[in-house]
Design an enzyme around this catalytic site. Sequence first.
Site, PDB file in Angstrom:
ATOM      1  N   ASP A 118       0.799  -1.232   0.000  1.00 29.60           N
ATOM      2  CA  ASP A 118       0.000   0.000   0.000  1.00 29.60           C
ATOM      3  C   ASP A 118       0.826   1.274   0.000  1.00 29.60           C
ATOM      4  OD1 ASP A 118      -2.562  -0.945  -0.343  1.00 29.60           O
ATOM      5  OD2 ASP A 118      -2.754  -1.498   1.762  1.00 29.60           O
ATOM      6  N   ASP A 123      -8.039  -4.153  -4.495  1.00 29.31           N
ATOM      7  CA  ASP A 123      -7.608  -2.851  -3.954  1.00 29.31           C
ATOM      8  C   ASP A 123      -6.273  -2.407  -4.551  1.00 29.31           C
ATOM      9  OD1 ASP A 123      -8.966  -4.703  -2.302  1.00 29.31           O
ATOM     10  OD2 ASP A 123      -8.585  -3.560  -0.485  1.00 29.31           O
TER      11      ASP A 123
HETATM   12  N1  GLY Z   1      -7.316  -1.774   1.171  1.00 29.61           N
HETATM   13  C1  GLY Z   1      -8.024  -1.963   2.359  1.00 29.61           C
HETATM   14  C2  GLY Z   1      -9.454  -1.626   2.352  1.00 29.61           C
HETATM   15  O1  GLY Z   1     -10.032  -1.165   1.394  1.00 29.61           O
HETATM   16  O2  GLY Z   1     -10.046  -1.869   3.386  1.00 29.61           O
END
Ligand code: GLY
Length: 409
Positions: free
Chosen positions: A109, A168
Amino acid sequence: MKSLLITALLFLIPACAPGNSIKKTADLVFERAVVQFTGLDARLSPEQMPITFKDGKAKDGKLNEWTSGFFPGSLWLVYEYTGKPEILEMAKRQTAKLDGIIGMHTHHDIGFQVNSSFGNGYRLIGDPAYLEMMKAGAEKLSTRFSPVVGCTRSWNPGKRWNFPVIIDNMMNLEILCEVYRLTGEEKYLDIARSHANTTLKNHFRPDGSTWHVVAYDEETGAVEKKQTSQGFSDESTWSRGESWALYGFTMMYRETKDPAYLEQARKVAAFLIPMLPKDGVPEWDFNAPGTKHAFGMDAVGAPDPSVYKWRPGDPVLRDSSAGAIIASALAELASYTSGKESKRYRKTALKIVGTLASPEYLAAPGENGGFLLKHGVTNLHKWSGVDIPLTYADYYFLEAIQKLMKLEN
Ligand code: GLY
């Protein structure tokens, strides 16, 4: 008399036209953001990054939390809209908290973290040190790329999956594309395109809905499993996952102009828009029990009923963060399309933003722990993060409003 009334009504229409109402909404929300974020900034210690607030208690994260860039990012967006020097000072100070991130980073991330903070800062004030952080972030993310799989790895190998890729992760490609655009380093664009192409091939059902997790065999690149982590069940559609898909492919089209990405974003929008409730803010999973397209508790991968607290007759929880992400993505997609299609995206984005700016979702001044939006969820599969504000909901909400404003110009 009648014609006088009609003339008066016609005169009034422009005041209610979307362009005017978005300006009013923007003024309201950005003013509220100044109040909320000033309080939040004052409360945080130099190590804390805000995540949420529940039952009178703040939950903050540390530098390595995936959400650490959103508060500085939101401050940059507020500075962009208001031009207030005190918000600029806050944005710089909160961004500086992420200075140590490259050395300690261990997950996928980094794109969210670096792009929302340093990326917005670089866009707005052009500090070369911010560009260095973006370059370092892109390089760090590129080390998670497997040419065999064709994707950057999401979570590290664990009990359930060896090489998981979550939908994501499309969002983290933005830092790669940005750094390619700013430096010409093609490696980053190649990785982003490979990840997007592999995701396009493996992550979607024929109707445009998405699985949350696709797990790969690292040695062969073969797909091993398609499951969920945060959605209701393996074959359900987690609304935030679907919103990441919409945003991710819209963004990839912006960065590459590859028509396949635009097509995919349209396909996701065609699935998603009819699934939205009347007010536009999605239920946390489009197939959660209690929704129109509900799956049963016996669905494969459904949560343990002793953990999942929802019972028949309870309202289904909404996710304001998914609503904000969808609104931001649709406002942008509207600018890449035309005619009725573009209007439909813009109208839906306006509806979502209008609902989020109402007192049901928008915090009253000084309340909600300094966050803007109420009613987000993090992981209802595990019944955690239930009906709370979320720092990323605020960020994408502000971004959605700015994109809608741009559509008017
Ligand atoms: N990437 C984590 C979420 O959307 O909760």
